[in-house]
Design an enzyme around this catalytic site. Sequence first.
Site, PDB file in Angstrom:
ATOM      1  N   SER A  98     -33.067  49.027 -93.570  1.00  0.00           N
ATOM      2  CA  SER A  98     -34.412  49.353 -93.127  1.00  0.00           C
ATOM      3  C   SER A  98     -35.400  48.634 -94.021  1.00  0.00           C
ATOM      4  O   SER A  98     -35.231  48.611 -95.251  1.00  0.00           O
ATOM      5  CB  SER A  98     -34.651  50.868 -93.193  1.00  0.00           C
ATOM      6  OG  SER A  98     -35.960  51.185 -92.761  1.00  0.00           O
ATOM      7  N   HIS A 112     -42.065  46.130 -89.614  1.00  0.00           N
ATOM      8  CA  HIS A 112     -40.991  47.084 -89.889  1.00  0.00           C
ATOM      9  C   HIS A 112     -39.787  46.701 -89.053  1.00  0.00           C
ATOM     10  O   HIS A 112     -39.932  46.256 -87.907  1.00  0.00           O
ATOM     11  CB  HIS A 112     -41.438  48.504 -89.525  1.00  0.00           C
ATOM     12  CG  HIS A 112     -40.299  49.454 -89.292  1.00  0.00           C
ATOM     13  ND1 HIS A 112     -39.876  49.817 -88.016  1.00  0.00           N
ATOM     14  CD2 HIS A 112     -39.470  50.084 -90.151  1.00  0.00           C
ATOM     15  CE1 HIS A 112     -38.858  50.650 -88.118  1.00  0.00           C
ATOM     16  NE2 HIS A 112     -38.586  50.823 -89.386  1.00  0.00           N
ATOM     17  N   ARG A 116     -28.822  49.911 -87.651  1.00  0.00           N
ATOM     18  CA  ARG A 116     -27.984  50.948 -88.247  1.00  0.00           C
ATOM     19  C   ARG A 116     -26.814  51.296 -87.327  1.00  0.00           C
ATOM     20  O   ARG A 116     -26.835  51.048 -86.123  1.00  0.00           O
ATOM     21  CB  ARG A 116     -28.809  52.210 -88.514  1.00  0.00           C
ATOM     22  CG  ARG A 116     -29.460  52.784 -87.278  1.00  0.00           C
ATOM     23  CD  ARG A 116     -30.417  53.917 -87.586  1.00  0.00           C
ATOM     24  NE  ARG A 116     -31.053  54.420 -86.377  1.00  0.00           N
ATOM     25  CZ  ARG A 116     -32.174  53.929 -85.862  1.00  0.00           C
ATOM     26  NH1 ARG A 116     -32.798  52.930 -86.455  1.00  0.00           N
ATOM     27  NH2 ARG A 116     -32.691  54.445 -84.754  1.00  0.00           N
ATOM     28  N   GLY A 265     -31.073  62.814 -98.689  1.00  0.00           N
ATOM     29  CA  GLY A 265     -30.970  61.432 -99.136  1.00  0.00           C
ATOM     30  C   GLY A 265     -31.830  61.124-100.344  1.00  0.00           C
ATOM     31  O   GLY A 265     -32.529  61.980-100.889  1.00  0.00           O
ATOM     32  N   ARG A 266     -31.795  59.879-100.738  1.00  0.00           N
ATOM     33  CA  ARG A 266     -32.487  59.431-101.955  1.00  0.00           C
ATOM     34  C   ARG A 266     -33.970  59.230-101.640  1.00  0.00           C
ATOM     35  O   ARG A 266     -34.354  58.290-100.947  1.00  0.00           O
ATOM     36  CB  ARG A 266     -31.846  58.142-102.452  1.00  0.00           C
ATOM     37  CG  ARG A 266     -32.351  57.663-103.797  1.00  0.00           C
ATOM     38  CD  ARG A 266     -31.498  56.485-104.257  1.00  0.00           C
ATOM     39  NE  ARG A 266     -31.856  56.048-105.585  1.00  0.00           N
ATOM     40  CZ  ARG A 266     -32.693  55.042-105.845  1.00  0.00           C
ATOM     41  NH1 ARG A 266     -33.268  54.386-104.841  1.00  0.00           N
ATOM     42  NH2 ARG A 266     -32.962  54.695-107.082  1.00  0.00           N
TER      43      ARG A 266
END
Length: 310
Positions: A98, A112, A116, A265-266
């Site tokens: 991403s 953008h 995935r 998630g991070r």
Amino acid sequence: MNSQTLPIDQVEHYLLDLQERVCAELGRLDGQPFAIDRWQRDSDSIAGSGCTRVLAAGKYIEKGGVNYSRVSGDRLPPAATAARPELAGRAYTAMGVSLVIHPRNPYAPTSHANVRLFVAEQSGQPPVWWFGGGYDLTPYYGFSEDCQHWHRTAATACAPFGADLYPRLKKWCDTYFYLPHRKEARGIGGLFFDDFNERDFANSFAFMRAVGDSYLNAYLPIFTRRKDYQYSERERQFQLYRRGRYVEFNLVHDRGTLFGLQSGGRTESILMSLPPQVAWHYAWQPDPGSPEARLYTDFLPPRDWLGGDS
């Protein structure tokens, strides 16, 4: 068949190569390389690793982030099963790239892109897999030639996979990147697809690669044309104001952001897409007939950039 029999390592190899190519090309144009942050995650419910690359305070890129991640968890979060509730509760593996590029120059649009793969598994049942992704363009000052080039490149990428694909995914993008609370689009769209497994794995993976590979062809000519445009504080302030719409969409509506946050998630990687500076002004309206007003009237409403009303 289970996830071990799917060629997901091939997908991972492609994604890492895509990240490398995008960072190399954009870093070369900016004159500054992307910083590299490799990370690992291991908890009771989620495990994975990734590489986040960020270019901050560059000559032309005010902030750019290109993130790769591969994570596995024991339960798909709600954002991943919104369109497929029958998969709720399954274990999963997700991987993707991403990226978001926020140029310094207000005449250069934000871009953008993401691609995935998801694989959802349940004991005793075959795995369910799907691809997703696309790209969209968010100009602050519109140029028809830029919009036409962006959409022409997207249509060319889709063409080998069916004549109906670009129109369908273009419409999906227009619908997805829309802020209902503002009643306006985020930008001029592009491609958006999710839950994509209507072909076999090899052909679906080939389509995802075609989208990922076309991103630089779509964006670099536009970025190169606009990065040195002369601008004043007026244009800069409008850019910061419009960036607010970008933040609103990502934090309120974006499924990728919601999936990352819901899955634990991070956070630094998930929120790397946010611009470094942004402004909100109460009840602001552009002057009628101004270049700022023309963004709303001539560019944000969905239109056929390849046809007669371009």
